[in-house]
Design a protein around this motif. Sequence first.
Motif, PDB file in Angstrom:
ATOM      1  N   GLN A 148       0.848  -1.194   0.000  1.00 28.18           N
ATOM      2  CA  GLN A 148       0.000   0.000   0.000  1.00 28.18           C
ATOM      3  C   GLN A 148       0.879   1.236   0.000  1.00 28.18           C
ATOM      4  N   VAL A 149       0.447   2.248  -0.722  1.00 27.12           N
ATOM      5  CA  VAL A 149       1.185   3.506  -0.819  1.00 27.12           C
ATOM      6  C   VAL A 149       0.224   4.638  -0.458  1.00 27.12           C
ATOM      7  N   VAL A 150       0.625   5.451   0.504  1.00 27.27           N
ATOM      8  CA  VAL A 150      -0.235   6.549   0.959  1.00 27.27           C
ATOM      9  C   VAL A 150       0.583   7.821   1.067  1.00 27.27           C
ATOM     10  N   GLU A 151       0.135   8.876   0.387  1.00 25.41           N
ATOM     11  CA  GLU A 151       0.816  10.175   0.443  1.00 25.41           C
ATOM     12  C   GLU A 151       0.075  11.098   1.398  1.00 25.41           C
ATOM     13  N   SER A 152       0.800  12.090   1.884  1.00 27.06           N
ATOM     14  CA  SER A 152       0.195  13.148   2.689  1.00 27.06           C
ATOM     15  C   SER A 152       1.095  14.365   2.643  1.00 27.06           C
ATOM     16  N   GLY A 153       0.574  15.489   3.109  1.00 28.80           N
ATOM     17  CA  GLY A 153       1.402  16.675   3.253  1.00 28.80           C
ATOM     18  C   GLY A 153       1.169  17.780   2.245  1.00 28.80           C
ATOM     19  N   SER A 159       4.937  13.386   2.386  1.00 26.92           N
ATOM     20  CA  SER A 159       5.332  12.103   2.957  1.00 26.92           C
ATOM     21  C   SER A 159       4.670  10.971   2.188  1.00 26.92           C
ATOM     22  N   CYS A 160       5.400   9.882   2.041  1.00 27.63           N
ATOM     23  CA  CYS A 160       4.880   8.700   1.362  1.00 27.63           C
ATOM     24  C   CYS A 160       5.205   7.480   2.216  1.00 27.63           C
ATOM     25  N   VAL A 161       4.175   6.804   2.674  1.00 25.33           N
ATOM     26  CA  VAL A 161       4.360   5.562   3.416  1.00 25.33           C
ATOM     27  C   VAL A 161       4.071   4.404   2.477  1.00 25.33           C
ATOM     28  N   LYS A 183      10.423   4.164   9.583  1.00 23.94           N
ATOM     29  CA  LYS A 183       9.019   4.573   9.470  1.00 23.94           C
ATOM     30  C   LYS A 183       8.404   4.178   8.128  1.00 23.94           C
ATOM     31  N   ASN A 184       9.160   3.459   7.290  1.00 22.46           N
ATOM     32  CA  ASN A 184       8.683   3.102   5.945  1.00 22.46           C
ATOM     33  C   ASN A 184       8.220   4.336   5.174  1.00 22.46           C
ATOM     34  N   THR A 185       8.906   5.436   5.367  1.00 21.57           N
ATOM     35  CA  THR A 185       8.449   6.710   4.811  1.00 21.57           C
ATOM     36  C   THR A 185       9.517   7.340   3.924  1.00 21.57           C
ATOM     37  N   VAL A 186       9.070   7.845   2.788  1.00 20.04           N
ATOM     38  CA  VAL A 186       9.919   8.619   1.888  1.00 20.04           C
ATOM     39  C   VAL A 186       9.362  10.039   1.868  1.00 20.04           C
ATOM     40  N   MET A 198      10.160  20.193  -0.517  1.00 20.81           N
ATOM     41  CA  MET A 198      10.047  21.086  -1.664  1.00 20.81           C
ATOM     42  C   MET A 198      10.260  22.518  -1.189  1.00 20.81           C
ATOM     43  N   ASN A 199      11.310  23.150  -1.699  1.00 14.33           N
ATOM     44  CA  ASN A 199      11.654  24.525  -1.339  1.00 14.33           C
ATOM     45  C   ASN A 199      11.557  25.427  -2.561  1.00 14.33           C
ATOM     46  N   SER A 200      11.534  26.720  -2.323  1.00 16.68           N
ATOM     47  CA  SER A 200      11.483  27.707  -3.405  1.00 16.68           C
ATOM     48  C   SER A 200      10.396  27.359  -4.419  1.00 16.68           C
ATOM     49  N   LEU A 201       9.232  27.077  -3.908  1.00 14.20           N
ATOM     50  CA  LEU A 201       8.145  26.634  -4.776  1.00 14.20           C
ATOM     51  C   LEU A 201       7.679  27.745  -5.711  1.00 14.20           C
ATOM     52  N   LYS A 202       7.276  27.325  -6.902  1.00 13.66           N
ATOM     53  CA  LYS A 202       6.829  28.249  -7.943  1.00 13.66           C
ATOM     54  C   LYS A 202       5.406  27.846  -8.375  1.00 13.66           C
ATOM     55  N   PRO A 203       4.676  28.765  -8.975  1.00 17.16           N
ATOM     56  CA  PRO A 203       3.337  28.405  -9.463  1.00 17.16           C
ATOM     57  C   PRO A 203       3.354  27.211 -10.425  1.00 17.16           C
ATOM     58  N   VAL A 204       4.428  27.033 -11.180  1.00 19.02           N
ATOM     59  CA  VAL A 204       4.511  25.905 -12.122  1.00 19.02           C
ATOM     60  C   VAL A 204       4.620  24.565 -11.396  1.00 19.02           C
ATOM     61  N   ASP A 205       4.884  24.595 -10.096  1.00 23.23           N
ATOM     62  CA  ASP A 205       4.942  23.356  -9.315  1.00 23.23           C
ATOM     63  C   ASP A 205       3.544  22.896  -8.894  1.00 23.23           C
ATOM     64  N   THR A 206       2.551  23.713  -9.151  1.00 24.55           N
ATOM     65  CA  THR A 206       1.182  23.349  -8.802  1.00 24.55           C
ATOM     66  C   THR A 206       0.747  22.109  -9.560  1.00 24.55           C
ATOM     67  N   ALA A 207       0.329  21.092  -8.819  1.00 23.93           N
ATOM     68  CA  ALA A 207      -0.049  19.815  -9.435  1.00 23.93           C
ATOM     69  C   ALA A 207      -0.561  18.868  -8.360  1.00 23.93           C
ATOM     70  N   MET A 208      -1.140  17.762  -8.817  1.00 28.55           N
ATOM     71  CA  MET A 208      -1.388  16.642  -7.919  1.00 28.55           C
ATOM     72  C   MET A 208      -0.111  15.821  -7.869  1.00 28.55           C
ATOM     73  N   TYR A 209       0.355  15.558  -6.675  1.00 29.85           N
ATOM     74  CA  TYR A 209       1.590  14.806  -6.491  1.00 29.85           C
ATOM     75  C   TYR A 209       1.269  13.379  -6.067  1.00 29.85           C
ATOM     76  N   TYR A 210       1.916  12.442  -6.738  1.00 34.13           N
ATOM     77  CA  TYR A 210       1.685  11.024  -6.474  1.00 34.13           C
ATOM     78  C   TYR A 210       2.978  10.346  -6.056  1.00 34.13           C
ATOM     79  N   CYS A 211       2.854   9.378  -5.189  1.00 33.70           N
ATOM     80  CA  CYS A 211       3.962   8.519  -4.807  1.00 33.70           C
ATOM     81  C   CYS A 211       3.724   7.148  -5.417  1.00 33.70           C
ATOM     82  N   ALA A 212       4.801   6.523  -5.873  1.00 32.11           N
ATOM     83  CA  ALA A 212       4.700   5.202  -6.470  1.00 32.11           C
ATOM     84  C   ALA A 212       5.860   4.344  -5.988  1.00 32.11           C
ATOM     85  N   ALA A 213       5.650   3.027  -5.988  1.00 35.31           N
ATOM     86  CA  ALA A 213       6.689   2.114  -5.525  1.00 35.31           C
ATOM     87  C   ALA A 213       6.795   0.914  -6.447  1.00 35.31           C
ATOM     88  N   GLU A 214       8.019   0.407  -6.556  1.00 38.55           N
ATOM     89  CA  GLU A 214       8.277  -0.760  -7.379  1.00 38.55           C
ATOM     90  C   GLU A 214       9.304  -1.625  -6.663  1.00 38.55           C
TER      91      GLU A 214
END
Length: 128
Positions: free
Chosen positions: A3-8, A21-23, A78-81, A85-101
């Motif tokens: 299972q992969v769960v993002e937050s933050g 955070s991604c668990v 904590k099984n967490t990645v 993200m610093n110096s954020l810009k409007p172009v960074d606006t997005a839905m962020y996803y975590c994935a694992a393989e």
Amino acid sequence: EVQVVESGGGSVQTGGSLTLSCVASGYTDSHCVGWFRQAPGKEREGVAATEAKSEGSGRTYYADSVKGRFAISVDNAKNTVYLQMNSLKPVDTAMYYCAAERTYCGHWSLRDYEYTYWGQGTQVTVSS
């Protein structure tokens, strides 16, 4: 079962910072964890990737657009990645996803189609 769960996610002004955070649970061995993002009307793109539960080099991979501003790190206890993200810009606006393989990271690590397990996403909005 993996299972992969993002937050933050959240809303910040230009120049601000956020930490995602991604668990990734269900793994007992090395695996690659990647962060991706998708803005409205655009394709999903790889942002950063790193190995978790690895005794290897702990390699990290970044998209050119975020190098020097974003940092990916791992807390194996904590099984967490994390994605700092610093110096954020409007172009960074997005839905962020975590994935694992279930393999070591490599040159493929920022390609979304290489990943099997995905989280539900967390929204990041940067206002000017």
